[in-house]
Scaffold this motif. Structure first.
Motif, PDB file in Angstrom:
ATOM      1  N   TRP A  67     -20.899  -3.411  44.943  1.00 33.23           N
ATOM      2  CA  TRP A  67     -20.854  -3.239  43.492  1.00 33.23           C
ATOM      3  C   TRP A  67     -19.733  -2.303  43.062  1.00 33.23           C
ATOM      4  CZ3 TRP A  67     -23.127  -6.486  40.422  1.00 33.23           C
ATOM      5  CH2 TRP A  67     -24.204  -7.201  40.889  1.00 33.23           C
ATOM      6  N   ILE A  68     -19.182  -1.549  43.981  1.00 34.49           N
ATOM      7  CA  ILE A  68     -18.061  -0.666  43.645  1.00 34.49           C
ATOM      8  C   ILE A  68     -16.850  -1.490  43.228  1.00 34.49           C
ATOM      9  CG2 ILE A  68     -16.429   1.023  44.579  1.00 34.49           C
ATOM     10  CD1 ILE A  68     -18.728   2.093  46.300  1.00 34.49           C
ATOM     11  N   ALA A  69     -16.607  -2.595  43.916  1.00 37.36           N
ATOM     12  CA  ALA A  69     -15.492  -3.473  43.569  1.00 37.36           C
ATOM     13  C   ALA A  69     -15.693  -4.088  42.182  1.00 37.36           C
ATOM     14  CB  ALA A  69     -15.326  -4.559  44.623  1.00 37.36           C
ATOM     15  N   LEU A  97     -13.294  -3.391  38.984  1.00 32.36           N
ATOM     16  CA  LEU A  97     -12.686  -4.493  38.243  1.00 32.36           C
ATOM     17  C   LEU A  97     -13.043  -4.413  36.760  1.00 32.36           C
ATOM     18  CD1 LEU A  97     -11.017  -7.085  38.417  1.00 32.36           C
ATOM     19  CD2 LEU A  97     -13.152  -8.317  38.793  1.00 32.36           C
ATOM     20  N   ALA A  98     -14.289  -4.077  36.457  1.00 32.17           N
ATOM     21  CA  ALA A  98     -14.707  -3.930  35.062  1.00 32.17           C
ATOM     22  C   ALA A  98     -13.964  -2.781  34.396  1.00 32.17           C
ATOM     23  CB  ALA A  98     -16.213  -3.715  34.984  1.00 32.17           C
ATOM     24  N   LEU A  99     -13.786  -1.697  35.111  1.00 34.14           N
ATOM     25  CA  LEU A  99     -13.055  -0.560  34.566  1.00 34.14           C
ATOM     26  C   LEU A  99     -11.604  -0.923  34.277  1.00 34.14           C
ATOM     27  CD1 LEU A  99     -13.244   2.469  33.865  1.00 34.14           C
ATOM     28  CD2 LEU A  99     -12.440   2.930  36.190  1.00 34.14           C
ATOM     29  N   VAL A 100     -10.975  -1.631  35.199  1.00 27.62           N
ATOM     30  CA  VAL A 100      -9.583  -2.068  34.997  1.00 27.62           C
ATOM     31  C   VAL A 100      -9.509  -3.040  33.822  1.00 27.62           C
ATOM     32  CG1 VAL A 100      -7.719  -3.429  36.041  1.00 27.62           C
ATOM     33  CG2 VAL A 100      -8.842  -1.634  37.356  1.00 27.62           C
TER      34      VAL A 100
END
Length: 135
Positions: free
Chosen positions: A3-5, A9-12
């Motif tokens: 879930w870190i990835a 990705l959501a943050l980016v």
């Protein structure tokens, strides 16, 4: 851990558009003038008011077009597999759902026809002739 990835990705996906909007807001030239607030009509000077009444018939015909266009999209794949479906489930089980579907659409078309949705605006000559026939 996987879930870190997704979180990165959501943050980016959030940070990059916000950064671009902030950069464009900071770097753009600011030249306020009245012509920027004017209504744009394909390079022509706007005429008349912005509140124009449209005949509801345009929308009703467009809605009927969409309904029967979707009908075509749904009937075509069924027609392609019809002969195979008869072999698998029999004639009644293959034909009944499509007959129900087309029946519902025919009822809808009959309602639209009876309520005058598919009738276009009549000329005064046709209206006079219709009144004479009805009397």
């Amino acid at each position: 851990m996987s879930w870190i990835a997704v979180g990165a990705l959501a943050l980016v996906a959030i940070v990059i558009p916000l950064a671009m909007m902030a950069a464009s807001w900071l770097l753009r030239p600011s030249v306020p003038e009245d012509s920027k607030r004017a209504t744009y009509e394909s390079g022509e000077v706007p005429t008349g008011g912005t509140r124009i009444r449209f005949n509801i018939q345009y929308y009703m015909v467009a809605l009927l077009f969409v309904v029967f266009d979707v009908e075509t999209v749904l009937i075509f794949p069924w027609a392609v597999v019809y002969t195979d479906a008869i072999g698998l489930v029999g004639l009644g089980a293959a034909l009944a759902p499509m007959l129900v579907f087309v029946g519902i659409l025919v009822v809808g078309l009959a309602w639209a026809w009876r309520s005058g949705v598919v009738e276009w605006a009549r000329s005064s000559r046709v209206q006079e002739r219709t009144k004479r026939i009805e009397q």
